[in-house]
Design a protein around this motif. Structure first.
Motif, PDB file in Angstrom:
ATOM      1  N   ILE A  19      -5.361   3.415  -8.085  1.00  0.00           N
ATOM      2  CA  ILE A  19      -4.946   2.148  -7.486  1.00  0.00           C
ATOM      3  C   ILE A  19      -6.131   1.203  -7.550  1.00  0.00           C
ATOM      4  O   ILE A  19      -7.218   1.526  -7.058  1.00  0.00           O
ATOM      5  CB  ILE A  19      -4.491   2.335  -6.022  1.00  0.00           C
ATOM      6  N   ASP A  20      -5.940   0.020  -8.158  1.00  0.00           N
ATOM      7  CA  ASP A  20      -7.055  -0.908  -8.298  1.00  0.00           C
ATOM      8  C   ASP A  20      -7.160  -1.834  -7.086  1.00  0.00           C
ATOM      9  O   ASP A  20      -6.398  -1.725  -6.128  1.00  0.00           O
ATOM     10  CB  ASP A  20      -6.961  -1.683  -9.616  1.00  0.00           C
ATOM     11  N   LEU A  22      -4.061  -3.618  -5.652  1.00  0.00           N
ATOM     12  CA  LEU A  22      -2.953  -2.724  -5.271  1.00  0.00           C
ATOM     13  C   LEU A  22      -2.018  -2.414  -6.428  1.00  0.00           C
ATOM     14  O   LEU A  22      -0.852  -2.063  -6.218  1.00  0.00           O
ATOM     15  CB  LEU A  22      -2.162  -3.278  -4.077  1.00  0.00           C
ATOM     16  N   ASN A  23      -2.509  -2.540  -7.653  1.00  0.00           N
ATOM     17  CA  ASN A  23      -1.771  -2.047  -8.814  1.00  0.00           C
ATOM     18  C   ASN A  23      -1.967  -0.537  -8.936  1.00  0.00           C
ATOM     19  O   ASN A  23      -3.084  -0.039  -8.760  1.00  0.00           O
ATOM     20  CB  ASN A  23      -2.295  -2.674 -10.112  1.00  0.00           C
ATOM     21  N   VAL A  24      -0.899   0.164  -9.264  1.00  0.00           N
ATOM     22  CA  VAL A  24      -1.015   1.571  -9.646  1.00  0.00           C
ATOM     23  C   VAL A  24      -1.122   1.604 -11.165  1.00  0.00           C
ATOM     24  O   VAL A  24      -0.215   1.150 -11.865  1.00  0.00           O
ATOM     25  CB  VAL A  24       0.208   2.381  -9.180  1.00  0.00           C
ATOM     26  N   ALA A  58       2.448   1.856  -3.287  1.00  0.00           N
ATOM     27  CA  ALA A  58       1.408   2.147  -4.268  1.00  0.00           C
ATOM     28  C   ALA A  58       0.956   3.602  -4.169  1.00  0.00           C
ATOM     29  O   ALA A  58       0.843   4.309  -5.181  1.00  0.00           O
ATOM     30  CB  ALA A  58       0.223   1.201  -4.084  1.00  0.00           C
ATOM     31  N   SER A 107       1.476  -5.268  -8.189  1.00  0.00           N
ATOM     32  CA  SER A 107       1.678  -5.928  -6.904  1.00  0.00           C
ATOM     33  C   SER A 107       1.941  -7.417  -7.105  1.00  0.00           C
ATOM     34  O   SER A 107       1.755  -7.965  -8.178  1.00  0.00           O
ATOM     35  CB  SER A 107       0.425  -5.758  -6.038  1.00  0.00           C
ATOM     36  N   GLU A 134       0.805  -1.221   0.000  1.00  0.00           N
ATOM     37  CA  GLU A 134       0.000   0.000   0.000  1.00  0.00           C
ATOM     38  C   GLU A 134       0.842   1.276   0.000  1.00  0.00           C
ATOM     39  O   GLU A 134       0.540   2.220  -0.753  1.00  0.00           O
ATOM     40  CB  GLU A 134      -0.936   0.030   1.216  1.00  0.00           C
ATOM     41  N   ARG A 174       1.419   6.433  -7.083  1.00  0.00           N
ATOM     42  CA  ARG A 174       0.244   7.147  -7.605  1.00  0.00           C
ATOM     43  C   ARG A 174       0.403   8.645  -7.446  1.00  0.00           C
ATOM     44  O   ARG A 174       0.194   9.414  -8.396  1.00  0.00           O
ATOM     45  CB  ARG A 174      -1.009   6.673  -6.878  1.00  0.00           C
TER      46      ARG A 174
END
Length: 401
Positions: free
Chosen positions: A55-56, A59-61, A38, A139, A35, A42
């Motif tokens: 952020i999806d 936890l992907n940016v 991320a 992530s 987190e 972002r």
């Protein structure tokens, strides 16, 4: 090929990219707890002109550029997590142009290259050509992260991804084949007891050790390179207690899908036989599956490989060494999506607390990343920034690579 403006950007960003790397490297990011990195990525992108970055749920940016509701996309990714469980700031040291920090190369240097390439696209308001671009600080690449981030991207953009380029190795390496793996947690339970008064009762540690011994007797198939390993073992209560419970983490790997199936059958046979032992409870669960490459168009894969190889060559003056590995590319490769993994730094000690990189190599990593990104873009006047030369125009790179 980078034009003068892009080259000036790369040269001018060298010190700023180094400072970004050092700040990012100290942010803890164990798999599943990315987190803080991320949020940092972002906010950094948004502060430098990236519109729509988010952020999806994995936890992907994600920074989408030119991505519309149904158009195809090209993914550029680098993973934010590191192998270390630390949740306090990671210790960084710098001396004589060498930066040392756990995870500084794998994959922080590559995230730095991705971020700085994305910044150029945002600031120059460059548009993709033919397909949208997704910049993804993803992530879950390390350990038991099970490629969570990449799985989410491939799910969310199912049927739309034309190519997947990951930054996750050294500059002189080039990953074009996927090593698949299956990972298990083994658990053994017994009655246990006092080491003196209950002597003779079954010991969970000893029983687990016997299972491990059987697993190490499995003869590996030879369709590709196949390996296995017990990476962790734990259990017991005290020195004077017959252990009631013991656990281990076990994996096998191969670049051949059929070999993985053979290993799975052999593993299950060992576990089934162990479960028949009286007074012993044996369980196992899957904790991670990384697939090998699936189908797909070999010509499209070859074209992407050429694109990546020549981007590296234009920056370094030599072709990187092709190799097989387990990376985020495993997921798109298993779906038949053309995928490659290239590098962004030179260093060593990956997956150790002594990991290091040479600071003077970061600029080359940025140059390669930007070259690849601009290969899919055009400027505001509609002029193509860079055109891919066909392999027949470039010569055969196979022997060189």
């Amino acid at each position: 090929m980078l034009d003068r403006h892009a080259l000036n950007y790369v040269n001018g960003m060298e010190q700023e990219a180094l400072e970004l790397l050092k700040e990012l490297a100290q942010i803890p990011a164990p798999s599943g707890k990315e987190e803080r990195r991320a949020v940092f990525c972002r906010d950094w992108l948004a502060a430098h002109g990236a519109e729509g970055v988010f952020i999806d749920e994995a936890l992907n940016v994600v920074y989408p550029v030119g991505v519309e509701e149904t158009n195809p996309v090209v993914v550029f990714a680098a993973h934010t997590d590191v192998v270390f469980p630390d949740e306090e700031p990671l210790l960084l040291a710098e001396e004589d142009g060498v930066i040392r920090c756990p995870g500084v190369g794998d994959d922080t240097a590559c995230v730095t290259a991705l971020l700085t390439a994305a910044r150029y696209v945002a600031e120059q308001k460059i548009r993709p050509q033919g397909a949208g671009i997704l910049f993804v600080c993803n992530s879950g690449e390390e350990g038991l992260g099970n490629l969570k981030g990449t799985r989410q991207i491939c799910k969310d953009y199912e049927g739309r991804i034309q190519a997947f380029i990951s930054f996750d190795c050294k500059l002189d390496e080039f990953i074009h084949r996927a090593v698949g793996s299956q990972r298990y947690r083994l658990r053994v339970r017994t009655k246990g007891g006092h080491s003196y008064y209950a002597f003779g009762e079954k010991n969970a540690i000893a029983e687990l050790a016997e299972i491990i011994g059987r697993l190490y007797e499995i003869e590996v198939p030879h369709g590709g390179k196949t390996t296995f390993n017990v990476g962790m073992i734990s259990g017991g209560t005290s020195v004077n207690t017959i252990a009631q419970e013991a656990e281990a983490l076990y994996e096998f790997r191969s670049d051949c899908r059929e070999d993985l199936e053979i290993m799975e059958k052999a593993f299950c046979k060992v576990m089934e036989e162990a479960a028949q032992r009286e007074g012993v409870q044996v369980e196992y669960e899957v904790v991670g599956i990384r697939p090998c490459a699936g189908g797909g168009d070999p010509e499209r894969q070859k074209m992407l490989e050429h694109r990546a190889l020549w981007a590296v060559y234009r920056t370094l003056g030599y072709f990187p060494k092709p190799r097989k590995a387990s990376t985020d590319c495993n997921i798109p490769m298993s779906l038949g999506i053309p995928s490659v993994c290239v590098g962004s730094f030179m260093g060593g000690g990956a997956h150790t607390r002594q990991e290091y990189l040479r600071a003077d190599t970061l600029k080359s990593g940025l140059g390669i990343a930007l070259d690849l990104v601009l290969g899919y873009c055009r400027d505001d006047d509609g002029e193509e920034v860079w055109s891919l030369l066909r392999p027949e125009d470039e010569g055969d790179s196979k022997a060189e690579a």
